[in-house]
Design a protein around this motif. Sequence first.
Motif, PDB file in Angstrom:
ATOM      1  N   ASP A  22       3.498   7.686  -6.923  1.00 58.48           N
ATOM      2  CA  ASP A  22       3.442   8.047  -8.332  1.00 58.48           C
ATOM      3  C   ASP A  22       1.976   8.113  -8.775  1.00 58.48           C
ATOM      4  N   SER A  23       1.502   9.303  -9.182  1.00 61.40           N
ATOM      5  CA  SER A  23       0.085   9.466  -9.525  1.00 61.40           C
ATOM      6  C   SER A  23      -0.315   8.638 -10.746  1.00 61.40           C
ATOM      7  N   GLU A  24       0.609   8.406 -11.683  1.00 61.67           N
ATOM      8  CA  GLU A  24       0.299   7.568 -12.844  1.00 61.67           C
ATOM      9  C   GLU A  24       0.069   6.115 -12.407  1.00 61.67           C
ATOM     10  N   ARG A  25       0.909   5.649 -11.509  1.00 64.87           N
ATOM     11  CA  ARG A  25       0.734   4.285 -10.985  1.00 64.87           C
ATOM     12  C   ARG A  25      -0.551   4.184 -10.162  1.00 64.87           C
ATOM     13  N   SER A  27      -3.376   5.885 -10.601  1.00 66.61           N
ATOM     14  CA  SER A  27      -4.540   5.773 -11.484  1.00 66.61           C
ATOM     15  C   SER A  27      -4.591   4.395 -12.145  1.00 66.61           C
ATOM     16  N   GLY A  28      -3.426   3.819 -12.451  1.00 65.50           N
ATOM     17  CA  GLY A  28      -3.400   2.471 -13.012  1.00 65.50           C
ATOM     18  C   GLY A  28      -3.923   1.427 -12.033  1.00 65.50           C
ATOM     19  N   GLN A  31      -7.706   1.902 -11.798  1.00 62.34           N
ATOM     20  CA  GLN A  31      -8.357   1.466 -13.035  1.00 62.34           C
ATOM     21  C   GLN A  31      -8.355  -0.050 -13.193  1.00 62.34           C
ATOM     22  N   SER A  50      -2.334   8.918  -2.812  1.00 63.51           N
ATOM     23  CA  SER A  50      -0.990   9.469  -2.970  1.00 63.51           C
ATOM     24  C   SER A  50      -0.801  10.619  -1.987  1.00 63.51           C
TER      25      SER A  50
END
Length: 142
Positions: A22-25, A27-28, A31, A50
């Motif tokens: 999951d690209s959102e996860r 980046s989280g 970060q 990913s």
Amino acid sequence: MAWGRGIHLSESGVSVTGFVRDSERLSGLIQHRNSYPMGYKFNKFWDFTSSLEVLLPIPVLLICIPSKYLVSAFENGPYAEANFANRYAGIVVSCIKGIGVHHDTPSVHLSRMFPNARIAVLSGPSFASDVVSAKPVSVVSA
């Protein structure tokens, strides 16, 4: 915590790349790498990706997904992309607990899915949180 063994390896100075579908996860994680839940910190030996292509040259893969999802993940899930399992030729280490929905051990499934890889098993009893906290655990590799 599938990350537990990776955190232990990175604390020992081994480079670790975590696959995150999951690209959102992803980046989280990047970060907040120094403030991950439960106090875990991903040190300089950690990287995240990913992209399955990044994993092809890595000599050892630890597969740490729930046993009930193993077959589906490689047949039509994130690992099915670009015929990854057939192309990977390193060592695949099963860190999977339990028997899957097809009643074979995870290592049997992995040997079918990764025809060009060598399969190993890492089993406990252990909990990722204990490994990361440097508590005594017992693991066996075969």
